[in-house]
Design a protein around this motif. Structure first.
Motif, PDB file in Angstrom:
ATOM      1  N   MET A  73       4.869  -1.434  -2.755  1.00 59.45           N
ATOM      2  CA  MET A  73       4.026  -0.644  -1.856  1.00 59.45           C
ATOM      3  C   MET A  73       2.623  -1.229  -1.840  1.00 59.45           C
ATOM      4  SD  MET A  73       3.056   3.438  -1.934  1.00 59.45           S
ATOM      5  CE  MET A  73       2.039   3.375  -3.405  1.00 59.45           C
ATOM      6  N   THR A  74       2.031  -1.324  -0.635  1.00 60.53           N
ATOM      7  CA  THR A  74       0.656  -1.771  -0.495  1.00 60.53           C
ATOM      8  C   THR A  74      -0.202  -0.581  -0.102  1.00 60.53           C
ATOM      9  OG1 THR A  74       1.391  -3.961   0.224  1.00 60.53           O
ATOM     10  CG2 THR A  74      -0.878  -3.342   0.717  1.00 60.53           C
ATOM     11  N   ASN A  75      -1.089  -0.184  -1.012  1.00 56.83           N
ATOM     12  CA  ASN A  75      -1.917   0.994  -0.794  1.00 56.83           C
ATOM     13  C   ASN A  75      -3.212   0.810  -1.567  1.00 56.83           C
ATOM     14  OD1 ASN A  75      -3.038   3.756  -1.206  1.00 56.83           O
ATOM     15  ND2 ASN A  75      -1.160   4.406  -0.170  1.00 56.83           N
ATOM     16  N   ILE A  76      -4.332   1.092  -0.930  1.00 59.27           N
ATOM     17  CA  ILE A  76      -5.619   0.929  -1.594  1.00 59.27           C
ATOM     18  C   ILE A  76      -5.690   1.749  -2.875  1.00 59.27           C
ATOM     19  CG2 ILE A  76      -6.604   2.705  -0.090  1.00 59.27           C
ATOM     20  CD1 ILE A  76      -8.450  -0.248  -1.741  1.00 59.27           C
ATOM     21  N   ALA A  77      -4.977   2.880  -2.939  1.00 56.54           N
ATOM     22  CA  ALA A  77      -4.994   3.711  -4.144  1.00 56.54           C
ATOM     23  C   ALA A  77      -4.307   3.034  -5.317  1.00 56.54           C
ATOM     24  CB  ALA A  77      -4.336   5.059  -3.865  1.00 56.54           C
ATOM     25  N   GLY A  78      -3.486   2.026  -5.048  1.00 53.04           N
ATOM     26  CA  GLY A  78      -2.842   1.291  -6.141  1.00 53.04           C
ATOM     27  C   GLY A  78      -3.848   0.608  -7.044  1.00 53.04           C
ATOM     28  N   PHE A 116      -8.687   9.466  -2.749  1.00 50.16           N
ATOM     29  CA  PHE A 116      -7.544   8.763  -3.341  1.00 50.16           C
ATOM     30  C   PHE A 116      -6.245   9.548  -3.150  1.00 50.16           C
ATOM     31  CE2 PHE A 116     -10.878   6.453  -5.744  1.00 50.16           C
ATOM     32  CZ  PHE A 116     -10.472   5.161  -5.433  1.00 50.16           C
ATOM     33  N   ALA A 117      -6.315  10.872  -3.168  1.00 48.08           N
ATOM     34  CA  ALA A 117      -5.126  11.688  -2.931  1.00 48.08           C
ATOM     35  C   ALA A 117      -4.594  11.474  -1.516  1.00 48.08           C
ATOM     36  CB  ALA A 117      -5.438  13.163  -3.161  1.00 48.08           C
ATOM     37  N   LEU A 118      -5.485  11.423  -0.542  1.00 48.67           N
ATOM     38  CA  LEU A 118      -5.057  11.198   0.832  1.00 48.67           C
ATOM     39  C   LEU A 118      -4.425   9.825   0.998  1.00 48.67           C
ATOM     40  CD1 LEU A 118      -8.104  12.817   2.650  1.00 48.67           C
ATOM     41  CD2 LEU A 118      -5.756  13.657   2.672  1.00 48.67           C
ATOM     42  N   PHE A 119      -5.025   8.809   0.356  1.00 49.89           N
ATOM     43  CA  PHE A 119      -4.410   7.481   0.390  1.00 49.89           C
ATOM     44  C   PHE A 119      -3.000   7.533  -0.200  1.00 49.89           C
ATOM     45  CE2 PHE A 119      -8.923   5.573  -0.033  1.00 49.89           C
ATOM     46  CZ  PHE A 119      -9.063   5.519   1.342  1.00 49.89           C
ATOM     47  N   LYS A 120      -2.871   8.167  -1.353  1.00 49.01           N
ATOM     48  CA  LYS A 120      -1.573   8.219  -2.028  1.00 49.01           C
ATOM     49  C   LYS A 120      -0.540   8.996  -1.216  1.00 49.01           C
ATOM     50  CE  LYS A 120      -3.296   7.762  -6.779  1.00 49.01           C
ATOM     51  NZ  LYS A 120      -3.369   8.368  -8.129  1.00 49.01           N
ATOM     52  N   ALA A 121      -0.987  10.007  -0.489  1.00 53.31           N
ATOM     53  CA  ALA A 121      -0.076  10.809   0.320  1.00 53.31           C
ATOM     54  C   ALA A 121       0.304  10.102   1.619  1.00 53.31           C
ATOM     55  CB  ALA A 121      -0.711  12.162   0.632  1.00 53.31           C
ATOM     56  N   GLY A 122      -0.293   8.938   1.872  1.00 58.09           N
ATOM     57  CA  GLY A 122      -0.017   8.229   3.111  1.00 58.09           C
ATOM     58  C   GLY A 122      -0.719   8.840   4.306  1.00 58.09           C
ATOM     59  N   ALA A 123      -1.633   9.784   4.054  1.00 55.91           N
ATOM     60  CA  ALA A 123      -2.401  10.404   5.128  1.00 55.91           C
ATOM     61  C   ALA A 123      -3.605   9.533   5.476  1.00 55.91           C
ATOM     62  CB  ALA A 123      -2.839  11.806   4.718  1.00 55.91           C
ATOM     63  N   VAL A 124      -4.330   9.939   6.494  1.00 56.81           N
ATOM     64  CA  VAL A 124      -5.434   9.123   7.010  1.00 56.81           C
ATOM     65  C   VAL A 124      -6.724   9.938   6.967  1.00 56.81           C
ATOM     66  CG1 VAL A 124      -6.299   7.820   8.992  1.00 56.81           C
ATOM     67  CG2 VAL A 124      -3.833   7.917   8.534  1.00 56.81           C
ATOM     68  N   ALA A 147       1.026  -2.733   4.278  1.00 58.29           N
ATOM     69  CA  ALA A 147      -0.306  -3.297   4.492  1.00 58.29           C
ATOM     70  C   ALA A 147      -0.861  -2.944   5.860  1.00 58.29           C
ATOM     71  CB  ALA A 147      -0.257  -4.812   4.319  1.00 58.29           C
ATOM     72  N   ASP A 148       0.006  -2.791   6.855  1.00 55.74           N
ATOM     73  CA  ASP A 148      -0.449  -2.521   8.213  1.00 55.74           C
ATOM     74  C   ASP A 148      -0.569  -1.041   8.525  1.00 55.74           C
ATOM     75  OD1 ASP A 148      -0.996  -5.028   9.322  1.00 55.74           O
ATOM     76  OD2 ASP A 148       1.127  -5.432   9.652  1.00 55.74           O
ATOM     77  N   ASP A 149      -0.182  -0.183   7.603  1.00 53.16           N
ATOM     78  CA  ASP A 149      -0.330   1.252   7.854  1.00 53.16           C
ATOM     79  C   ASP A 149      -1.812   1.624   7.909  1.00 53.16           C
ATOM     80  OD1 ASP A 149       2.361   1.741   8.002  1.00 53.16           O
ATOM     81  OD2 ASP A 149       2.550   2.444   5.937  1.00 53.16           O
ATOM     82  N   VAL A 150      -2.128   2.584   8.762  1.00 55.55           N
ATOM     83  CA  VAL A 150      -3.516   3.046   8.868  1.00 55.55           C
ATOM     84  C   VAL A 150      -3.897   3.768   7.582  1.00 55.55           C
ATOM     85  CG1 VAL A 150      -5.131   4.497  10.141  1.00 55.55           C
ATOM     86  CG2 VAL A 150      -3.359   3.231  11.372  1.00 55.55           C
ATOM     87  N   VAL A 195     -10.546   1.918  12.927  1.00 55.34           N
ATOM     88  CA  VAL A 195      -9.257   2.070  12.260  1.00 55.34           C
ATOM     89  C   VAL A 195      -9.150   1.039  11.136  1.00 55.34           C
ATOM     90  CG1 VAL A 195      -6.750   1.919  12.523  1.00 55.34           C
ATOM     91  CG2 VAL A 195      -8.146   2.979  14.321  1.00 55.34           C
ATOM     92  N   TYR A 196      -9.073   1.532   9.892  1.00 50.31           N
ATOM     93  CA  TYR A 196      -8.887   0.683   8.722  1.00 50.31           C
ATOM     94  C   TYR A 196      -7.430   0.757   8.278  1.00 50.31           C
ATOM     95  CZ  TYR A 196     -13.490  -0.990   7.290  1.00 50.31           C
ATOM     96  OH  TYR A 196     -14.679  -1.682   7.202  1.00 50.31           O
ATOM     97  N   ARG A 197      -6.845  -0.386   8.041  1.00 50.44           N
ATOM     98  CA  ARG A 197      -5.506  -0.468   7.470  1.00 50.44           C
ATOM     99  C   ARG A 197      -5.645  -0.785   5.980  1.00 50.44           C
ATOM    100  NH1 ARG A 197      -2.605  -0.182  12.081  1.00 50.44           N
ATOM    101  NH2 ARG A 197      -3.677  -0.949  13.953  1.00 50.44           N
ATOM    102  N   HIS A 198      -4.586  -0.551   5.222  1.00 52.86           N
ATOM    103  CA  HIS A 198      -4.683  -0.775   3.782  1.00 52.86           C
ATOM    104  C   HIS A 198      -5.055  -2.225   3.482  1.00 52.86           C
ATOM    105  CE1 HIS A 198      -3.474   3.128   2.191  1.00 52.86           C
ATOM    106  NE2 HIS A 198      -2.646   3.222   3.223  1.00 52.86           N
ATOM    107  N   ARG A 199      -4.574  -3.168   4.296  1.00 52.70           N
ATOM    108  CA  ARG A 199      -4.904  -4.580   4.046  1.00 52.70           C
ATOM    109  C   ARG A 199      -6.395  -4.856   4.232  1.00 52.70           C
ATOM    110  NH1 ARG A 199      -5.212  -6.862   9.261  1.00 52.70           N
ATOM    111  NH2 ARG A 199      -3.923  -5.801  10.828  1.00 52.70           N
ATOM    112  N   HIS A 200      -7.044  -4.116   5.098  1.00 49.80           N
ATOM    113  CA  HIS A 200      -8.482  -4.327   5.278  1.00 49.80           C
ATOM    114  C   HIS A 200      -9.256  -3.929   4.022  1.00 49.80           C
ATOM    115  CE1 HIS A 200      -7.568  -3.709   9.801  1.00 49.80           C
ATOM    116  NE2 HIS A 200      -7.740  -4.993   9.578  1.00 49.80           N
TER     117      HIS A 200
END
Length: 557
Positions: free
Chosen positions: A1-6, A81-89, A168-171, A188-193
């Motif tokens: 999984m690619t997520n800034i919260a990681g 960080f909770a919102l990132f982990k939940a996949g929310a925006v 990585a491309d998810d918002v 719009v920021y994606r996790h890769r940004h």
């Protein structure tokens, strides 16, 4: 999984029991804050995961947009960080912007959730903010129509399902621009940004784990856990950095052994006007507006000789683009005061920064004919891993700011148009000349703010200057021609005789340089209007309207 919260989860494994975050709590008798609220990396990671699970249980699904209106506090960082982990925006809007613009931003974002403190929830109801937000979470005292954050976190203990995976491309987030030079837009920021920003910031400034950061712009503190830094949230109103109490900033810096400081030029001005040294600070980062060389010199006098002062150049849509260290910036001061613009340094790898001809229309496809030769002033463009690719619900703005470039092999990338003008010098350094939309179009050619204002900022007694254009009356259908007006803001305590001398000096300087000879009108303004985010960018549109009225009064007696 690619997520800034990681990055937080990794920091929790590596630095678990160390303090990740300190926030001011109750106020002591001497007026200084007690930093009696702290979270370790492990606590920040664990509690944000519980909140993420609780949010999912109350109906927050992956991809849902959630407005977050919470003051800088542990709750703000836990929720992000909770919102990132939940996949929310998460959707972030500057709270200090005009109320009508704030409502427009919230409506444009079309959020499905609204998470905020009681006063924000009350404003949402009374002012009909974000009518699409059906899920409401109260931070602090509870209210009608939704759970409190404490209830959400408690619910998270009961949920055993895995959190969603993200790519990585998810918002990852929608961050609204400050609107200092136009209408605020949702980037719009994606996790890769975000992940690319962390790598580029660490490599550009040599940041190593274990340091202590004082980030006076709260969203910047979100990078600290990923970089292994402890954040000390300053005792100040982040929406009014120019009004920060320097004694409180210095007290926090000394008390917690701050080694890194991030602040806008307005924060630096607050500190340099305070009688105090910063012997433990090894690194200062300043962004949000060009940092005057005089401010850099004064700030460096507060720091140890080995300290570095970096001024990264970029924007909400793409950061960092280029960087320059204070010593090199100081060395370019003479050139800036002769009309060269402001040197913003060299492009941050792997960015590709190029200059194209000034064009106020959209450009759909990149072609080699767009690029200007070195030394030519044009619009700055950047392609790189942090260059965002769209604005939310703003297709017209996206078309104006983004160019599609097809690379050898058939892959494509986005080239972001910065909306700034500049050029490369013979040494490969980028020089910033101003915002493209703020250029003054005279009968003798375009004038650019950053090639004009540093000339007059050097006048003794002038706090700062601003070049603005006042439209002139021309024949129907004729090209726009503007009258260039120089507005001076004198320093505190300036008397009439001082202003007479400043005006004479300004007129003499105007005749000395080619890019300023068209300036014949000089007026004084007591305090320039500035942006709400950094209190540093001059609102030249508002100042131009004022200058037009002022000239009319002066000419009509």
């Amino acid at each position: 999984m690619t997520n800034i919260a990681g990055t937080l989860t990794r920091a929790a494994r590596e630095r678990g029991g160390e303090v990740a975050l300190r926030c001011p709590g109750t106020r002591a008798a001497d007026g200084f804050a007690n930093y009696d609220v702290a979270l370790t990396f492990r606590e920040l990671d664990l509690r944000s995961e519980l909140i993420a699970r609780g949010l999912a249980a109350v109906g927050l699904a992956p991809g849902m947009r959630a407005v977050l209106m919470v003051r800088p506090s542990p709750e703000f960082f836990l929720l992000m960080f909770a919102l990132f982990k939940a996949g929310a925006v998460p959707v972030l809007v500057d709270p200090g912007i005009d109320r009508r613009a704030l409502r427009a931003c919230l409506g444009e974002a079309e959020p499905q959730a609204f998470i905020g403190i009681p006063i924000a929830q009350a404003a949402r109801t009374l002012l009909r903010w974000a009518p699409t937000a059906n899920l409401k979470v109260w931070v602090g005292r509870g209210g009608i129509g939704g759970p409190t954050l404490a209830e959400v976190e408690a619910l998270g203990h009961l949920i055993v399902e895995d959190l969603p995976t993200t790519s990585a491309d998810d918002v990852a987030a929608i961050l609204f621009t400050s609107g200092a030079t136009g209408v605020p837009k949702g980037v719009v920021y994606r996790h890769r940004h975000f992940l690319a920003q962390i790598d580029m910031l660490r490599d550009s400034f040599g940041i190593e784990p274990g340091g202590v950061d004082l980030p006076t712009f709260p969203p910047f503190a979100l990078f600290d856990p990923a970089l292994g830094l402890t954040s000390i949230i300053p005792d100040m109103d982040p929406s009014r950095p120019a009004r920060a109490n320097p004694a409180r900033l210095v007290e926090a810096i000394d008390r917690f052994g701050v080694t890194q400081l991030f602040g806008s030029p307005a924060v630096l001005d607050v500190l340099v006007n305070f009688d105090g040294q910063l012997p433990g600070v090894a690194r200062v980062l300043s962004a949000g507006a060009p940092v005057p060389a005089g401010t850099v010199s004064a700030m460096r006098n507060l720091l140890p000789r080995s300290a570095q002062l970096w001024t990264p150049y970029g924007a909400t849509e793409c950061l960092p683009v280029a960087v320059i260290e204070g010593r090199e910036l100081e060395a370019t001061r003479i050139e800036s005061e002769r009309g060269a613009g402001t040197c913003v340094g060299r492009a941050v790898p792997p960015n590709v920064v190029r200059i194209i001809g000034i064009d106020d229309s959209a450009i759909e496809e990149w072609h080699e004919g767009l690029a200007c030769a070195p030394g030519t002033v044009g619009e700055i463009t950047v392609a790189g891993p942090t260059a965002t690719d769209t604005y939310f619900n703003r297709p017209a703005a996206t078309r104006m700011a983004k160019i599609r470039e097809t690379l050898p092999g058939g892959s494509a990338r986005i080239v972001h148009r910065m909306g700034d003008v500049g050029y490369f010098d013979a040494e490969g350094r980028l020089w910033f000349c101003g915002r493209m939309m703020q250029r003054v179009r005279t009968a003798l050619g375009d004038l650019h703010t950053e090639q004009v204002e540093p000339i007059f900022n050097a006048i003794d007694g002038v706090r700062r200057s601003a070049l603005v254009g006042v439209p002139t009356v021309g024949a129907a259908g004729a090209a726009l021609v503007e009258l260039p007006v120089l507005v001076l803001q004198p320093g505190a305590g300036a008397r009439r005789a001082d202003k007479v001398r400043m005006e004479a000096d300004a007129r003499a300087l105007a005749g000395r340089f080619a890019q300023t000879r068209a300036i014949t009108d000089v007026v004084f303004h007591p305090a320039f209007p500035v942006d709400t985010r950094h209190n540093a960018k001059i609102d030249r549109l508002k100042l131009a309207r004022w200058a037009a009225r002022r000239l009319a009064v002066l000419r009509n007696g």
